[in-house]
Design a protein around this motif. Structure first.
Motif, PDB file in Angstrom:
ATOM      1  N   ALA A 177       6.068  38.475  22.878  1.00 15.26           N
ATOM      2  CA  ALA A 177       5.273  39.656  22.760  1.00 15.26           C
ATOM      3  C   ALA A 177       5.878  40.784  22.590  1.00 15.26           C
ATOM      4  N   ARG A 178       5.518  41.938  21.677  1.00 13.47           N
ATOM      5  CA  ARG A 178       6.034  43.001  21.576  1.00 13.47           C
ATOM      6  C   ARG A 178       6.379  43.782  22.841  1.00 13.47           C
ATOM      7  N   GLY A 179       7.823  44.373  22.890  1.00 13.83           N
ATOM      8  CA  GLY A 179       7.862  45.293  23.752  1.00 13.83           C
ATOM      9  C   GLY A 179       8.292  44.689  25.132  1.00 13.83           C
ATOM     10  N   CYS A 180       7.985  43.462  25.316  1.00 12.51           N
ATOM     11  CA  CYS A 180       8.527  42.988  26.636  1.00 12.51           C
ATOM     12  C   CYS A 180       9.387  41.689  26.438  1.00 12.51           C
ATOM     13  N   SER A 181      10.223  41.328  27.205  1.00 13.50           N
ATOM     14  CA  SER A 181      10.992  40.070  27.317  1.00 13.50           C
ATOM     15  C   SER A 181      10.342  39.327  28.433  1.00 13.50           C
ATOM     16  N   ILE A 182      10.456  38.120  28.479  1.00 13.46           N
ATOM     17  CA  ILE A 182      10.163  37.208  29.321  1.00 13.46           C
ATOM     18  C   ILE A 182      10.664  37.874  30.784  1.00 13.46           C
ATOM     19  N   GLU A 183      12.049  38.033  30.364  1.00  9.75           N
ATOM     20  CA  GLU A 183      12.968  38.512  31.906  1.00  9.75           C
ATOM     21  C   GLU A 183      11.932  39.862  32.386  1.00  9.75           C
ATOM     22  N   GLU A 184      11.523  40.788  31.716  1.00 12.25           N
ATOM     23  CA  GLU A 184      10.988  41.869  31.946  1.00 12.25           C
ATOM     24  C   GLU A 184       9.531  41.583  32.513  1.00 12.25           C
ATOM     25  N   ARG A 185       8.802  40.530  31.848  1.00 11.59           N
ATOM     26  CA  ARG A 185       7.555  40.205  32.377  1.00 11.59           C
ATOM     27  C   ARG A 185       7.556  39.547  33.824  1.00 11.59           C
ATOM     28  N   LEU A 186       8.640  38.650  33.946  1.00 12.87           N
ATOM     29  CA  LEU A 186       8.776  37.985  35.226  1.00 12.87           C
ATOM     30  C   LEU A 186       9.337  38.832  36.386  1.00 12.87           C
ATOM     31  N   ALA A 187      10.036  40.127  36.219  1.00  8.25           N
ATOM     32  CA  ALA A 187      10.802  40.727  36.995  1.00  8.25           C
ATOM     33  C   ALA A 187      10.103  41.092  38.210  1.00  8.25           C
ATOM     34  N   ALA A 188       8.683  41.718  38.147  1.00 11.10           N
ATOM     35  CA  ALA A 188       8.028  41.979  39.290  1.00 11.10           C
ATOM     36  C   ALA A 188       7.709  41.001  40.110  1.00 11.10           C
ATOM     37  N   HIS A 189       7.132  39.695  39.290  1.00 17.88           N
ATOM     38  CA  HIS A 189       6.658  38.587  40.083  1.00 17.88           C
ATOM     39  C   HIS A 189       7.894  38.039  40.838  1.00 17.88           C
ATOM     40  N   LEU A 190       9.084  37.994  40.369  1.00 14.98           N
ATOM     41  CA  LEU A 190      10.257  37.357  40.889  1.00 14.98           C
ATOM     42  C   LEU A 190      10.838  38.282  42.115  1.00 14.98           C
ATOM     43  N   SER A 191      10.695  39.633  41.761  1.00 18.76           N
ATOM     44  CA  SER A 191      10.837  40.434  43.065  1.00 18.76           C
ATOM     45  C   SER A 191      10.018  40.426  44.168  1.00 18.76           C
ATOM     46  N   ARG A 192       8.676  40.195  43.863  1.00 17.21           N
ATOM     47  CA  ARG A 192       7.679  39.889  44.923  1.00 17.21           C
ATOM     48  C   ARG A 192       7.834  38.588  45.806  1.00 17.21           C
ATOM     49  N   MET A 193       8.402  37.673  44.764  1.00 17.22           N
ATOM     50  CA  MET A 193       8.546  36.243  45.506  1.00 17.22           C
ATOM     51  C   MET A 193       9.847  36.381  46.361  1.00 17.22           C
TER      52      MET A 193
ATOM     53  N   VAL B  30      10.214  34.780  55.156  1.00 17.12           N
ATOM     54  CA  VAL B  30       9.732  33.380  55.604  1.00 17.12           C
ATOM     55  C   VAL B  30      11.220  32.563  55.782  1.00 17.12           C
ATOM     56  N   GLY B  31      12.314  32.955  55.177  1.00 19.62           N
ATOM     57  CA  GLY B  31      13.456  32.213  55.272  1.00 19.62           C
ATOM     58  C   GLY B  31      13.791  31.164  54.325  1.00 19.62           C
ATOM     59  N   LEU B  32      13.019  31.373  53.263  1.00 18.67           N
ATOM     60  CA  LEU B  32      13.378  30.373  52.047  1.00 18.67           C
ATOM     61  C   LEU B  32      14.316  30.788  51.158  1.00 18.67           C
ATOM     62  N   VAL B  33      15.184  30.006  50.789  1.00 15.19           N
ATOM     63  CA  VAL B  33      16.355  30.503  49.630  1.00 15.19           C
ATOM     64  C   VAL B  33      15.834  30.185  48.311  1.00 15.19           C
ATOM     65  N   MET B  34      15.731  31.425  47.648  1.00 16.49           N
ATOM     66  CA  MET B  34      15.366  31.198  46.284  1.00 16.49           C
ATOM     67  C   MET B  34      16.605  31.541  45.313  1.00 16.49           C
ATOM     68  N   PRO B  35      16.303  30.467  44.271  1.00 12.67           N
ATOM     69  CA  PRO B  35      17.506  30.717  43.150  1.00 12.67           C
ATOM     70  C   PRO B  35      17.380  31.852  42.352  1.00 12.67           C
ATOM     71  N   PRO B  36      18.481  32.173  41.501  1.00 11.68           N
ATOM     72  CA  PRO B  36      18.741  33.457  41.040  1.00 11.68           C
ATOM     73  C   PRO B  36      17.492  33.288  39.921  1.00 11.68           C
ATOM     74  N   ASP B  37      17.347  34.684  39.573  1.00 13.82           N
ATOM     75  CA  ASP B  37      16.210  34.948  38.372  1.00 13.82           C
ATOM     76  C   ASP B  37      16.470  34.153  37.061  1.00 13.82           C
ATOM     77  N   GLU B  38      17.921  34.356  36.833  1.00 14.90           N
ATOM     78  CA  GLU B  38      18.117  33.655  35.503  1.00 14.90           C
ATOM     79  C   GLU B  38      17.579  32.189  35.325  1.00 14.90           C
ATOM     80  N   VAL B  39      17.497  31.251  36.534  1.00 10.09           N
ATOM     81  CA  VAL B  39      17.039  30.191  36.493  1.00 10.09           C
ATOM     82  C   VAL B  39      15.597  30.078  36.453  1.00 10.09           C
ATOM     83  N   TRP B  40      14.964  30.845  36.861  1.00  9.30           N
ATOM     84  CA  TRP B  40      13.460  31.071  36.860  1.00  9.30           C
ATOM     85  C   TRP B  40      13.167  31.301  35.455  1.00  9.30           C
ATOM     86  N   THR B  41      13.756  32.358  34.849  1.00 12.78           N
ATOM     87  CA  THR B  41      13.402  32.746  33.456  1.00 12.78           C
ATOM     88  C   THR B  41      13.830  31.705  32.159  1.00 12.78           C
TER      89      THR B  41
END
Length: 85
Positions: free
Chosen positions: A17-33, A40-51
């Protein structure tokens, strides 16, 4: 999985998509997660794993536009098993 212990985010993505990378599109979602994981005490993998995984999934589907549900669980356990640490 531990009974009822999971978090998820759902987002619409376009590969190339023009203007946004997948990393940029996922950033807000991953930040909220990540914030929810901290609460709640869950361990989340680094953003790079998800993207990276999302990028692989998009390519394997051959789709330009998808809705992605990213889900994280507390792991294996029994019904009613509450983590004490």
């Amino acid at each position: 999985f531990l009974y009822g212990e999971s978090l998820f985010e759902t987002c619409r993505l376009s590969l190339g998509a023009r203007g946004c990378s997948i990393e940029e599109r996922l950033a807000a979602h991953l930040s909220r997660m990540r914030a929810a994981c901290d609460r709640v005490g869950l361990v989340m993998p680094p953003d790079e794993v998800w993207t990276g995984d999302v990028r692989i999934a998009l390519r394997s589907l051959g789709a330009d536009r998808v809705v992605v549900r990213i889900m994280l669980t507390g792991g294996v356990g029994t019904c009613g098993d509450m983590r004490s640490n």
